[in-house]
Design an enzyme around this catalytic site. Sequence first.
Site, PDB file in Angstrom:
ATOM      1  N   THR A   1       1.522  -5.808  -9.095  1.00  0.00           N
ATOM      2  CA  THR A   1       2.031  -6.326 -10.499  1.00  0.00           C
ATOM      3  C   THR A   1       0.823  -6.735 -11.452  1.00  0.00           C
ATOM      4  O   THR A   1      -0.070  -7.378 -10.620  1.00  0.00           O
ATOM      5  CB  THR A   1       3.022  -7.191 -10.705  1.00  0.00           C
ATOM      6  OG1 THR A   1       4.719  -6.598  -9.586  1.00  0.00           O
ATOM      7  CG2 THR A   1       3.624  -7.780 -11.742  1.00  0.00           C
TER       8      THR A   1
ATOM      9  N   GLU B   1       8.775  -8.052  -3.694  1.00  0.00           N
ATOM     10  CA  GLU B   1       8.455  -8.971  -3.320  1.00  0.00           C
ATOM     11  C   GLU B   1       9.793  -8.920  -2.066  1.00  0.00           C
ATOM     12  O   GLU B   1      10.074  -9.976  -1.609  1.00  0.00           O
ATOM     13  CB  GLU B   1       8.721  -9.856  -4.618  1.00  0.00           C
ATOM     14  CG  GLU B   1       7.671 -10.681  -4.540  1.00  0.00           C
ATOM     15  CD  GLU B   1       8.061 -11.433  -5.424  1.00  0.00           C
ATOM     16  OE1 GLU B   1       7.249 -11.728  -6.816  1.00  0.00           O
ATOM     17  OE2 GLU B   1       7.580 -12.866  -5.011  1.00  0.00           O
TER      18      GLU B   1
ATOM     19  N   GLU C   1       0.918  -1.221   0.019  1.00  0.00           N
ATOM     20  CA  GLU C   1       0.115  -0.105   0.557  1.00  0.00           C
ATOM     21  C   GLU C   1       1.086   1.160  -0.449  1.00  0.00           C
ATOM     22  O   GLU C   1       1.675   1.368  -0.015  1.00  0.00           O
ATOM     23  CB  GLU C   1      -0.891  -0.335   1.408  1.00  0.00           C
ATOM     24  CG  GLU C   1      -2.301  -1.240   1.381  1.00  0.00           C
ATOM     25  CD  GLU C   1      -2.895  -0.865   2.197  1.00  0.00           C
ATOM     26  OE1 GLU C   1      -2.767  -0.111   2.717  1.00  0.00           O
ATOM     27  OE2 GLU C   1      -4.032  -2.454   2.261  1.00  0.00           O
TER      28      GLU C   1
ATOM     29  N   GLN D   1      28.996  -4.615 -20.113  1.00  0.00           N
ATOM     30  CA  GLN D   1      30.811  -3.973 -20.707  1.00  0.00           C
ATOM     31  C   GLN D   1      31.202  -4.561 -21.512  1.00  0.00           C
ATOM     32  O   GLN D   1      32.266  -4.117 -22.234  1.00  0.00           O
ATOM     33  CB  GLN D   1      31.549  -3.871 -18.389  1.00  0.00           C
ATOM     34  CG  GLN D   1      32.787  -3.460 -18.630  1.00  0.00           C
ATOM     35  CD  GLN D   1      32.476  -1.335 -19.254  1.00  0.00           C
ATOM     36  OE1 GLN D   1      31.383  -1.170 -18.693  1.00  0.00           O
ATOM     37  NE2 GLN D   1      33.539  -0.713 -18.999  1.00  0.00           N
TER      38      GLN D   1
ATOM     39  N   GLU E   1      16.960  -6.247   1.420  1.00  0.00           N
ATOM     40  CA  GLU E   1      17.515  -6.239   2.983  1.00  0.00           C
ATOM     41  C   GLU E   1      16.960  -6.755   4.029  1.00  0.00           C
ATOM     42  O   GLU E   1      17.012  -7.013   4.733  1.00  0.00           O
ATOM     43  CB  GLU E   1      17.557  -4.016   3.251  1.00  0.00           C
ATOM     44  CG  GLU E   1      18.590  -2.813   2.439  1.00  0.00           C
ATOM     45  CD  GLU E   1      18.464  -2.956   0.909  1.00  0.00           C
ATOM     46  OE1 GLU E   1      17.124  -3.219   0.579  1.00  0.00           O
ATOM     47  OE2 GLU E   1      19.584  -3.066   0.139  1.00  0.00           O
TER      48      GLU E   1
ATOM     49  N   HIS F   1      30.675  -5.954 -23.832  1.00  0.00           N
ATOM     50  CA  HIS F   1      29.567  -5.661 -25.489  1.00  0.00           C
ATOM     51  C   HIS F   1      30.039  -4.416 -25.879  1.00  0.00           C
ATOM     52  O   HIS F   1      29.563  -3.633 -26.635  1.00  0.00           O
ATOM     53  CB  HIS F   1      28.521  -6.115 -24.759  1.00  0.00           C
ATOM     54  CG  HIS F   1      27.573  -7.247 -25.816  1.00  0.00           C
ATOM     55  ND1 HIS F   1      27.671  -8.331 -24.480  1.00  0.00           N
ATOM     56  CD2 HIS F   1      26.985  -7.764 -26.847  1.00  0.00           C
ATOM     57  CE1 HIS F   1      26.942  -9.151 -24.735  1.00  0.00           C
ATOM     58  NE2 HIS F   1      26.962  -8.990 -26.204  1.00  0.00           N
TER      59      HIS F   1
END
Lengths: 252, 388
Positions: free
Chosen positions: B158, B364, B127, B337, B368, B339
């Site tokens: 989602t 999700e 929320e 990097q 942390e 590429h």
Amino acid sequence: MNSLVVLHPVRAPASFTVNRKAQKIFIHREEFILNPSDKNALAAALRLGGPVTAISVGDAPADDVVRLARAMGAARAIRISDSALAHADASAHVAVLQRVIAHMGGADLIMLGGDILDSDLAQIGPRLAHALDWPFIPGVHQLTLAGQTLNAIVAHHTHFHKVEADVPAVIAIARDSNQPRYAHGREILNTFKAKDAVEVLSLADLHLTEAEVMPLVEVRGESFPPERELGRMLDGSLDDAAHQIVEVIRKI
Amino acid sequence: MDFTFSPEHTALRRWLRDFVEAEIKPRSKQMDRDSAPDPELLRLMGEVGLFGLPFSQKYGGMGAGETGYSIMMEEINGADASMGTVLGAHIGIGAMSLYLDGSPLLKEKYLPDICAGKKIAAFGLTEPGAGSDAAGIQLRATLEGDSYFLDGQKMWITNGPIADLIMVLAVTNPALGARGGATVFVVEKEMAGFKPGKPEKKMGLHASPTALLTFDEVRVPKENVVGQLGLGFVTFMQTLDLGRITIGAGSLGGAQAALEASLRWVKARQQFGRAIAHNQSIQFMLADMACEIEALRSLVYRTSWLVDNGQPFAKEASMCKLFGSEVASRCIDRALQIHGALGYSRDFPLERGWRDSRISEIFEGTNEIQRIVIAEQLLQEHGVRIRP
């Protein structure tokens, strides 16, 4: 209408590399797929309706392709496994398939892919038809059945032919001529889990002797066609380009 | 000890790979530009059973289990993290809470359509004022007669704009709060007073729509309570435990795809007269990627095995999410990097992968929060209780 579809596992194109310098094929991993046009043949057979039997000759890769066929809707899967078939060529396959048809109690239609991705031979269709004395239609793009008569649309260089044949017949389906439906994931899981999804037959089960499946072809080595040279882009107006082409041809 | 996949799971992976190559990869770039999933692709994904992959065949699912679910998330996220997220939100958190704790009646009513992809599910926890502090939810459900009335908002949901069914955690007893006083409800999008907001504009995962959901006195019949009254927080936390493995599996797919793209590129790209594969600086990056990916693969599939074999898995699931999301971010960054400017170009899929992967360290349960979960469990195993 009983259809029999002959399936071939071929090496997955990403699982090997061809090294022209060493004149060798390097296989990175054992990974096989169902020969693409065989998948089209299976889809065409399923679309005609009637029970479809999938058959393949060989070991684990052959088991995978007939299981996939069952997951896609084939009613029955048969795999012919015998150490005497390790180097089986087209003539050995034809001998085996003739006996399988007898073993099944006959078939109305034999379908297979019009080309084979790896060896590019595709000889089994015409030779099986010849051995059975059944009509053979190659390169079929569309197939319908009216009573006992098959109507096929066959591609030629510039146009299509409409061809008719009475069953029983052998039909080779052209690659990419239809869009096979995906098997539902549930069918994939159930079929690959089921112990009895595939009937495995040996030469003895088919009353065949080793002499009857003796290959006529022996592979003694592989050679690679020379790499094609890069083309050349011609600049300038149409007239300039035409003159340049003439110069190139003169030098040949 | 046996590290091989079963024949059916091996076949499932091959089958998924064919589907991803033929149906998802060709559409990904356009869906990212359009910021919307292709409806034809969603229809096809439903037709072949992807929307019900881990669920029992009794309810129309595929019955592939947690291991099969991880295989799917790995394969799909390797090509398109947005589609992985649409599926993950639908299966892993949306439908999963119903599957875990719903009454037989509710399951029979909703699961067949959920599994067939005819109804898309979403998971309503976060929320505006309750993110990491999930217990701080405010959305109220008040009982009047035989119905509850839901009032409040859910944020960053989602599948919100495309969902037909939303599992909503609401406070049914404010005196007890979320722990003991919150309940899960199945809300249908047709219920009066429910309104999804416009899709949020995000850094990545463009084809996975996210929205604010508003509930204005939405009447929900009592039968739509999922699990026990007051124990909704437990249902949702158990659901999230499972969802964390999924993030690890999806991250594995993204990291693996980045490594494969890099391996193709270092062979082809010539600088200083030879392929850049011969540079040790490049080799070190490839080796680091491969090590981390292999470690992640072992963690993801061992944790899936724990679930499928009915063993405790919560700590390992948090590890999948934490380690997986960081491995994916590092691997995709290294691949970019390697590429060089091509990796930064929008014409090449790495740029999309880089944007898409970042959210896995956030959604999700932020990484942390995962560290807190892992430490809590670790310490608990050693007799220390951190929180009541």
